[in-house]
Design an enzyme around this catalytic site. Sequence first.
Site, PDB file in Angstrom:
ATOM      1  N   GLY A  14       0.830  -1.208   0.000  1.00  5.00           N
ATOM      2  CA  GLY A  14       0.000   0.000   0.000  1.00  5.00           C
ATOM      3  C   GLY A  14       0.860   1.253   0.000  1.00  5.00           C
ATOM      4  O   GLY A  14       2.083   1.202  -0.214  1.00  5.00           O
ATOM      5  N   ILE A  16       1.670   3.831   2.488  1.00  2.45           N
ATOM      6  CA  ILE A  16       2.706   4.043   3.507  1.00  2.45           C
ATOM      7  C   ILE A  16       3.584   2.807   3.617  1.00  2.45           C
ATOM      8  O   ILE A  16       4.818   2.898   3.730  1.00  2.45           O
ATOM      9  CB  ILE A  16       2.053   4.368   4.879  1.00  2.45           C
ATOM     10  CG1 ILE A  16       1.173   5.616   4.754  1.00  2.45           C
ATOM     11  CG2 ILE A  16       3.123   4.578   5.957  1.00  2.45           C
ATOM     12  CD1 ILE A  16       0.262   5.862   5.952  1.00  2.45           C
ATOM     13  N   GLY A  17       2.962   1.628   3.540  1.00  6.28           N
ATOM     14  CA  GLY A  17       3.717   0.376   3.659  1.00  6.28           C
ATOM     15  C   GLY A  17       4.834   0.270   2.636  1.00  6.28           C
ATOM     16  O   GLY A  17       5.947  -0.165   2.954  1.00  6.28           O
ATOM     17  N   THR A 137      -3.728   5.725  13.619  1.00  7.06           N
ATOM     18  CA  THR A 137      -4.096   7.043  13.091  1.00  7.06           C
ATOM     19  C   THR A 137      -4.480   8.026  14.207  1.00  7.06           C
ATOM     20  O   THR A 137      -4.927   7.596  15.277  1.00  7.06           O
ATOM     21  CB  THR A 137      -5.298   6.886  12.133  1.00  7.06           C
ATOM     22  OG1 THR A 137      -5.813   8.169  11.791  1.00  7.06           O
ATOM     23  CG2 THR A 137      -6.431   6.084  12.772  1.00  7.06           C
ATOM     24  N   ASP A 138      -4.368   9.309  13.910  1.00 15.16           N
ATOM     25  CA  ASP A 138      -4.818  10.321  14.876  1.00 15.16           C
ATOM     26  C   ASP A 138      -6.346  10.391  14.946  1.00 15.16           C
ATOM     27  O   ASP A 138      -6.904  10.997  15.854  1.00 15.16           O
ATOM     28  CB  ASP A 138      -4.233  11.702  14.541  1.00 15.16           C
ATOM     29  CG  ASP A 138      -4.654  12.234  13.176  1.00 15.16           C
ATOM     30  OD1 ASP A 138      -5.316  11.501  12.411  1.00 15.16           O
ATOM     31  OD2 ASP A 138      -4.312  13.394  12.857  1.00 15.16           O
ATOM     32  N   LYS A 166     -10.129   1.412  13.815  1.00 17.93           N
ATOM     33  CA  LYS A 166      -8.710   1.602  14.192  1.00 17.93           C
ATOM     34  C   LYS A 166      -8.590   1.748  15.714  1.00 17.93           C
ATOM     35  O   LYS A 166      -7.654   1.221  16.325  1.00 17.93           O
ATOM     36  CB  LYS A 166      -8.112   2.835  13.495  1.00 17.93           C
ATOM     37  CG  LYS A 166      -7.931   2.709  12.002  1.00 17.93           C
ATOM     38  CD  LYS A 166      -6.951   1.620  11.572  1.00 17.93           C
ATOM     39  CE  LYS A 166      -5.512   1.940  11.872  1.00 17.93           C
ATOM     40  NZ  LYS A 166      -4.575   0.945  11.280  1.00 17.93           N
TER      41      LYS A 166
HETATM   42  P1  NAD Z   1      -3.517   1.835   1.928  1.00 21.47           P
HETATM   43  O1  NAD Z   1      -4.998   1.680   1.812  1.00 21.47           O
HETATM   44  O2  NAD Z   1      -2.784   2.587   0.888  1.00 21.47           O
HETATM   45  O3  NAD Z   1      -2.833   0.387   2.010  1.00 21.47           O
HETATM   46  C1  NAD Z   1      -3.364  -0.654   2.776  1.00 21.47           C
HETATM   47  C2  NAD Z   1      -2.648  -1.940   2.375  1.00 21.47           C
HETATM   48  O4  NAD Z   1      -3.170  -3.010   3.181  1.00 21.47           O
HETATM   49  C3  NAD Z   1      -2.888  -2.328   0.917  1.00 21.47           C
HETATM   50  O5  NAD Z   1      -1.679  -2.736   0.320  1.00 21.47           O
HETATM   51  C4  NAD Z   1      -3.868  -3.495   1.014  1.00 21.47           C
HETATM   52  O6  NAD Z   1      -3.739  -4.419  -0.061  1.00 21.47           O
HETATM   53  C5  NAD Z   1      -3.475  -4.108   2.342  1.00 21.47           C
HETATM   54  N1  NAD Z   1      -4.588  -4.860   2.959  1.00 21.47           N
HETATM   55  C6  NAD Z   1      -5.860  -4.438   3.122  1.00 21.47           C
HETATM   56  N2  NAD Z   1      -6.592  -5.417   3.715  1.00 21.47           N
HETATM   57  C7  NAD Z   1      -5.754  -6.456   3.935  1.00 21.47           C
HETATM   58  C8  NAD Z   1      -5.906  -7.739   4.519  1.00 21.47           C
HETATM   59  N3  NAD Z   1      -7.094  -8.163   4.995  1.00 21.47           N
HETATM   60  N4  NAD Z   1      -4.820  -8.552   4.614  1.00 21.47           N
HETATM   61  C9  NAD Z   1      -3.614  -8.151   4.128  1.00 21.47           C
HETATM   62  N5  NAD Z   1      -3.415  -6.956   3.536  1.00 21.47           N
HETATM   63  C10 NAD Z   1      -4.474  -6.115   3.451  1.00 21.47           C
HETATM   64  O7  NAD Z   1      -3.292   2.430   3.373  1.00 21.47           O
HETATM   65  P2  NAD Z   1      -2.207   3.502   3.884  1.00 21.47           P
HETATM   66  O8  NAD Z   1      -2.745   4.841   3.661  1.00 21.47           O
HETATM   67  O9  NAD Z   1      -0.876   3.112   3.367  1.00 21.47           O
HETATM   68  O10 NAD Z   1      -2.282   3.214   5.452  1.00 21.47           O
HETATM   69  C11 NAD Z   1      -1.471   2.201   6.048  1.00 21.47           C
HETATM   70  C12 NAD Z   1      -1.742   2.173   7.534  1.00 21.47           C
HETATM   71  O11 NAD Z   1      -1.433   3.441   8.111  1.00 21.47           O
HETATM   72  C13 NAD Z   1      -3.203   1.892   7.885  1.00 21.47           C
HETATM   73  O12 NAD Z   1      -3.204   1.051   9.030  1.00 21.47           O
HETATM   74  C14 NAD Z   1      -3.767   3.263   8.209  1.00 21.47           C
HETATM   75  O13 NAD Z   1      -4.809   3.148   9.151  1.00 21.47           O
HETATM   76  C15 NAD Z   1      -2.565   3.955   8.801  1.00 21.47           C
HETATM   77  N6  NAD Z   1      -2.523   5.425   8.637  1.00 21.47           N
HETATM   78  C16 NAD Z   1      -2.713   5.995   7.423  1.00 21.47           C
HETATM   79  C17 NAD Z   1      -2.604   7.383   7.291  1.00 21.47           C
HETATM   80  C18 NAD Z   1      -2.781   8.078   5.964  1.00 21.47           C
HETATM   81  O14 NAD Z   1      -2.793   9.307   5.916  1.00 21.47           O
HETATM   82  N7  NAD Z   1      -2.884   7.376   4.854  1.00 21.47           N
HETATM   83  C19 NAD Z   1      -2.311   8.167   8.418  1.00 21.47           C
HETATM   84  C20 NAD Z   1      -2.149   7.543   9.663  1.00 21.47           C
HETATM   85  C21 NAD Z   1      -2.233   6.157   9.755  1.00 21.47           C
HETATM   86  O1  DAU Z   2      -5.604  11.558   9.865  1.00 20.70           O
HETATM   87  C1  DAU Z   2      -5.121  10.352   9.366  1.00 20.70           C
HETATM   88  C2  DAU Z   2      -6.098   9.771   8.360  1.00 20.70           C
HETATM   89  O2  DAU Z   2      -6.039  10.601   7.203  1.00 20.70           O
HETATM   90  C3  DAU Z   2      -5.793   8.324   8.009  1.00 20.70           C
HETATM   91  O3  DAU Z   2      -5.952   7.522   9.149  1.00 20.70           O
HETATM   92  C4  DAU Z   2      -6.712   7.824   6.902  1.00 20.70           C
HETATM   93  O4  DAU Z   2      -6.334   6.507   6.516  1.00 20.70           O
HETATM   94  C5  DAU Z   2      -6.551   8.756   5.706  1.00 20.70           C
HETATM   95  O5  DAU Z   2      -7.446   8.353   4.680  1.00 20.70           O
HETATM   96  C6  DAU Z   2      -6.828  10.208   6.104  1.00 20.70           C
HETATM   97  O6  DAU Z   2      -8.238  10.409   6.419  1.00 20.70           O
HETATM   98  P1  DAU Z   2      -9.038  11.718   5.918  1.00 20.70           P
HETATM   99  O7  DAU Z   2     -10.470  11.389   5.870  1.00 20.70           O
HETATM  100  O8  DAU Z   2      -8.602  12.914   6.657  1.00 20.70           O
HETATM  101  O9  DAU Z   2      -8.399  11.819   4.420  1.00 20.70           O
HETATM  102  P2  DAU Z   2      -9.079  12.130   2.997  1.00 20.70           P
HETATM  103  O10 DAU Z   2      -7.953  12.297   2.026  1.00 20.70           O
HETATM  104  O11 DAU Z   2     -10.150  11.164   2.650  1.00 20.70           O
HETATM  105  O12 DAU Z   2      -9.754  13.545   3.218  1.00 20.70           O
HETATM  106  C7  DAU Z   2      -8.996  14.668   3.663  1.00 20.70           C
HETATM  107  C8  DAU Z   2      -9.969  15.834   3.846  1.00 20.70           C
HETATM  108  O13 DAU Z   2     -10.456  16.242   2.564  1.00 20.70           O
HETATM  109  C9  DAU Z   2     -11.203  15.491   4.658  1.00 20.70           C
HETATM  110  O14 DAU Z   2     -11.565  16.609   5.445  1.00 20.70           O
HETATM  111  C10 DAU Z   2     -12.275  15.211   3.609  1.00 20.70           C
HETATM  112  C11 DAU Z   2     -11.886  16.139   2.477  1.00 20.70           C
HETATM  113  N1  DAU Z   2     -12.196  15.671   1.109  1.00 20.70           N
HETATM  114  C12 DAU Z   2     -11.755  14.433   0.749  1.00 20.70           C
HETATM  115  C13 DAU Z   2     -12.006  13.959  -0.517  1.00 20.70           C
HETATM  116  C14 DAU Z   2     -11.541  12.572  -0.922  1.00 20.70           C
HETATM  117  C15 DAU Z   2     -12.855  16.508   0.211  1.00 20.70           C
HETATM  118  O15 DAU Z   2     -13.234  17.639   0.537  1.00 20.70           O
HETATM  119  N2  DAU Z   2     -13.078  16.028  -1.051  1.00 20.70           N
HETATM  120  C16 DAU Z   2     -12.689  14.781  -1.451  1.00 20.70           C
HETATM  121  O16 DAU Z   2     -12.964  14.407  -2.630  1.00 20.70           O
END
Ligand code: NAD
Ligand code: DAU
Length: 356
Positions: A14, A16-17, A137-138, A166
Site C-alpha cells: 500500500g 505508507i507500507g 491514526t490520529d 482503528k
Molecule cells: P492503503 O490503503 O494505501 O494500504 C493498505 C494496504 O493493506 C494495501 O496494500 C492493502 O492491499 C493491504 N490490505 C488491506 N486489507 C488487507 C488484509 N485483509 N490482509 C492483508 N493486507 C491487506 O493504506 P495507507 O494509507 O498506506 O495506510 C497504512 C496504515 O497506516 C493503515 O493502518 C492506516 O490506518 C494507517 N494510517 C494511514 C494514514 C494516511 O494518511 N494514509 C495516516 C495515519 C495512519
Molecule cells: O488523519 C489520518 C487519516 O487521514 C488516516 O488515518 C486515513 O487513513 C486517511 O485516509 C486520512 O483520512 P481523511 O479522511 O482525513 O483523508 P481524505 O484524504 O479522505 O480527506 C482529507 C480531507 O479532505 C477530509 O476533510 C475530507 C476532504 N475531502 C476528501 C475527498 C476525498 C474533500 O473535501 N473532497 C474529497 O474528494
Amino acid sequence: MAYTKNILITGGAGFIGSHLVRLMLNKYPDYRIINLDKLTYAGNLKNLTDVESAPNYAFVKADICDRNAINDVFEKYEITDVIHLAAESHVDRSIEGPMEFVMTNVVGTVNLLQAAKDFWKLNIVSSGGNVFHHVSTDEVYGSLGAEGLFEEVTPYDPRSPYSSSKASSDHFVRAFHHTYGLPIKISNCSNNYGSHQFPEKLIPLMINNIVHKKPLPIYGKGDNIRDWLWVVDHASAIDRIFHDGRLGEAYNVGGLNEWTNIDLVKYLCKIMDQKLGRAEGESAELITYVTDRAGHDMRYAIDATKLETELNWRPSLQFEEGLDKTVDWYLENAEWIDEVTSGAYRDYYENMYQDR
Ligand code: NAD
Ligand code: DAU
C-alpha cells in the site's frame, strides 16, 4: 545469510507500507523484510519494483484474517518482529460499508496479535527482543475545535466507522500488552501525502482531476482542517519508534502543518497551473462544493512533542517542497494512476459522486 531480524510488514504494497518497505530494505541489509499483503484495490506490487529484487526481501500474498496463512509465515520466516500497516484506510468507504473495516482492521489485527503471541511464546528468536509495532491514526482521538492538539493522553473518541475500527484495534494491541505481556508499540499519525497514494484520498484525487480538468469535489464548505505529513517522514518516524520507542507506549506523529481543505486545493491549483502551463486561476475554476461527508471530523492536529523530545525525530521537509515533489511524481507517473484507477475503482468513484 543469517539475518539479525526477520520483520513481517503487513500492508507493504500500500501507500505508507511501500515507503516503509523501501526504507527498511535500503537502510538495513542485515534485516529480512517479509511483506504480507492481500493486494486489495489499494495494494499494488508496482509500488515496489525498485526494491523487489533485493536479496533480503520476500513477498507473501495473504489475508491477515487467515490464521493458517499467518502461522505459516511466522514459522517459515521465523518472524522476530511485526510492523502492522494492513488496513482498510479510506473513511468514505467505511461510511458506505463498515463490515470490511471490522474484518480487516479489527479481526485481522487480533488474528496477527494471537499469531505473534503464540509464536513468540514458543520461540524466543530475537536477541534484541521481539516487537509488535501497530501503525495507527490520529483519527482515534476524534475531532478538534479551533484550539488544541491531540496528545497521547487525549481520550479516544472515534466518530467514523474507519476510526472506530482503528481505535478498536489499538485497544486490542494494548490489551495484548497488559494481559499477555506482548511487546507492543503504537504510533498514531496525521494525514500523509506523497507518491504512490491511491487517488481516492484528497491530494492525489485533486491532482488527477486537475490534470484531466474534472470537477474538484470539496466536501461541505472546505473549512475542515487536516495536519499533513510527507509519507517518507512518517516512514522515518516508524523506523525510529520501532527501534527506540518504549514498549507499551504510543507516540503521536505529525508535521505541525495545518491546512483547511479549500486552501490546500487552491494552492494545488496554483502550482499546477504553473506546471501545466495553464493561465493562473484556470484549475481553480474546477472547484465544486459537494454534499458534506457524513459525520465529517472538523479538525485534526498533532502534538508530536513526545516523539521529538524522547526520540529526537522531526519532519525533514517543508510542506511546499514535499507537495511540489509529490505533484511532479504524479505528473511523471500517469501510467500508474491510469492502472490503479481503471476497472472497479472507476465504477466506485463514479457512483460515489452521482448524488453529491
Ligand atoms: P492503503 O490503503 O494505501 O494500504 C493498505 C494496504 O493493506 C494495501 O496494500 C492493502 O492491499 C493491504 N490490505 C488491506 N486489507 C488487507 C488484509 N485483509 N490482509 C492483508 N493486507 C491487506 O493504506 P495507507 O494509507 O498506506 O495506510 C497504512 C496504515 O497506516 C493503515 O493502518 C492506516 O490506518 C494507517 N494510517 C494511514 C494514514 C494516511 O494518511 N494514509 C495516516 C495515519 C495512519
Ligand atoms: O488523519 C489520518 C487519516 O487521514 C488516516 O488515518 C486515513 O487513513 C486517511 O485516509 C486520512 O483520512 P481523511 O479522511 O482525513 O483523508 P481524505 O484524504 O479522505 O480527506 C482529507 C480531507 O479532505 C477530509 O476533510 C475530507 C476532504 N475531502 C476528501 C475527498 C476525498 C474533500 O473535501 N473532497 C474529497 O474528494
